[in-house]
Write an enzyme that holds these catalytic residues in place. Structure first.
Site, PDB file in Angstrom:
ATOM      1  N   THR A  37      49.223  34.886  26.438  1.00  0.00           N
ATOM      2  CA  THR A  37      50.342  35.283  27.310  1.00  0.00           C
ATOM      3  C   THR A  37      51.360  34.150  27.454  1.00  0.00           C
ATOM      4  O   THR A  37      52.422  34.347  28.024  1.00  0.00           O
ATOM      5  CB  THR A  37      49.849  35.717  28.715  1.00  0.00           C
ATOM      6  OG1 THR A  37      49.126  34.630  29.313  1.00  0.00           O
ATOM      7  CG2 THR A  37      48.957  36.930  28.639  1.00  0.00           C
ATOM      8  N   LYS A  93      36.583  35.623  30.411  1.00  0.00           N
ATOM      9  CA  LYS A  93      36.046  34.499  29.626  1.00  0.00           C
ATOM     10  C   LYS A  93      36.763  33.193  29.929  1.00  0.00           C
ATOM     11  O   LYS A  93      36.128  32.151  30.044  1.00  0.00           O
ATOM     12  CB  LYS A  93      36.124  34.826  28.127  1.00  0.00           C
ATOM     13  CG  LYS A  93      35.053  35.827  27.704  1.00  0.00           C
ATOM     14  CD  LYS A  93      35.233  36.301  26.280  1.00  0.00           C
ATOM     15  CE  LYS A  93      34.746  35.279  25.274  1.00  0.00           C
ATOM     16  NZ  LYS A  93      34.861  35.808  23.892  1.00  0.00           N
ATOM     17  N   TYR A 147      39.925  39.350  37.145  1.00  0.00           N
ATOM     18  CA  TYR A 147      40.649  38.106  37.473  1.00  0.00           C
ATOM     19  C   TYR A 147      40.062  37.477  38.728  1.00  0.00           C
ATOM     20  O   TYR A 147      39.737  36.280  38.744  1.00  0.00           O
ATOM     21  CB  TYR A 147      42.118  38.449  37.683  1.00  0.00           C
ATOM     22  CG  TYR A 147      43.021  37.260  37.960  1.00  0.00           C
ATOM     23  CD1 TYR A 147      43.227  36.279  36.996  1.00  0.00           C
ATOM     24  CD2 TYR A 147      43.705  37.150  39.175  1.00  0.00           C
ATOM     25  CE1 TYR A 147      44.089  35.206  37.239  1.00  0.00           C
ATOM     26  CE2 TYR A 147      44.563  36.085  39.419  1.00  0.00           C
ATOM     27  CZ  TYR A 147      44.759  35.120  38.452  1.00  0.00           C
ATOM     28  OH  TYR A 147      45.607  34.064  38.693  1.00  0.00           O
TER      29      TYR A 147
END
Ligand code: UDP
Length: 312
Positions: A37, A93, A147
């Site tokens: 991102t 991860k 998240y």
């Protein structure tokens, strides 16, 4: 001797601003980013700077850095709700395995460590505003859980390395932050509303728009993080701007500041969207002498000016 800092996620929105600040403070900076991102555009102005090195690297995998390292800033992670939906497993991860790898690197180098955590550790909060002592109200199995729980695990792992291995670690809980270099299409409310307003499209307010957020300008956030890094604190510290508003008020403010003819429409509220959010920054004020300085209008004018240069 210059200090060497490693910034994971250094090509992201916040990571790249942090790289700029550390270079301005006279540090050498090694930026690790897999560009999932993040974007090279955020660091291209640093090309040719002999104190800056970019390594394209997924920090979930084994990390090898040559030479001495004084400080590791772990900022790598997708950070917008639509990114977690698109990349749920990489989000888990990097928060879990990536935090373990970067802590291991800090331990082997004898480096200090700072974790970029989040107001999402408070979930949909039942205490308002949120002090660091609040344990949160998180749905572990909802779409945002990937998240929230990754960051909660990352905090637990960081405190374990501090307590068990004696590492000098810091945790910043970052509240909604905005400014230049946010991705136009990252789905978060600030770039979405600004680009909709600039194109004359309807602004998409989710739900009735009564949910609240408190927006912090990026330069204020980076100042708070830098002060935390230089401090001897090891417990989590909220950094954010306590001036709170509803999403509806925010939409009207964007329309006003862009001078747009756009109108407001409503879309369904995403699952587990927190109803309120405001940082309690008493600890940052007391321990770091920090508080935000940039008001919403000033920060948004800067951000709108930036988006005008990149919007197609
Ligand atoms: N939001 C909205 N319209 C959009 C994008 C977001 O109304 O096009 C709302 C969203 O539902 C949330 C708030 O704006 O209540 C902030 O969303 P964002 O994705 O920026 O981050 P969050 O604070 O939820 O992590």
């Amino acid at each position: 001797m210059k200090k060497t800092c490693v910034v994971t996620g250094g090509a992201g929105f916040l990571g790249s601003h942090l790289c700029d600040r550390l270079l301005a403070e006279g540090c050498r900076v090694i930026c690790l980013d897999n560009l999932l991102t993040g974007s090279i555009r955020n660091i291209e102005h640093l090309a040719g700077n002999e104190d800056f090195t970019f390594i394209k690297q997924n920090v979930t995998e084994y990390l090898y850095i040559e030479g001495e390292v004084d400080f590791i800033f772990h900022f790598a992670s997708p950070a917008s709700p639509i990114d977690y939906l698109e990349f749920p497993i990489p989000t888990l991860k990097v928060g879990a395995l990536g935090t373990h790898k970067t802590l291991g690197l800090a331990k082997s180098k004898g480096a200090k460590f700072l974790l970029a955590s989040t107001s999402e550790v408070y979930g949909d909060p039942l205490v308002h505003p949120q002090p660091e002592s609040y344990w949160g109200n998180v749905n572990p199995i909802g779409p945002r859980g990937v998240y929230d729980e990754a960051k909660r695990f990352a905090e637990a792992m960081t405190m374990a390395y501090h307590r068990f291995h004696g590492l000098d670690t810091k945790i910043v809980r970052i509240f909604n932050t905005y400014g230049p270099r946010m991705r136009i299409r990252d789905g978060r409310v600030v770039p979405t509303f600004i680009s909709q307003a600039m194109k004359g499209e309807d602004l998409t307010v989710f739900g009735d728009g009564s949910q609240t957020r408190s927006f912090c300008y990026v330069s204020d956030l980076i100042e708070g993080i830098y002060r935390l890094a230089m401090s001897d604190l090891n417990d989590p510290v909220n950094i954010g701007n306590p001036s709170e508003m509803t999403v509806m008020q925010f939409a009207r403010e964007i329309i006003r500041l862009t001078g747009s003819a756009s109108r407001i429409i409503h879309r369904p509220l995403p699952v587990d969207d927190p109803k309120v959010r405001q940082p309690d920054i008493a600890l940052a004020r007391r321990a770091l002498g920090w508080e935000p300085r940039v008001g919403l209008e000033e920060g948004l004018r800067e951000t709108i000016g930036h988006f005008r240069t990149v919007i197609e």
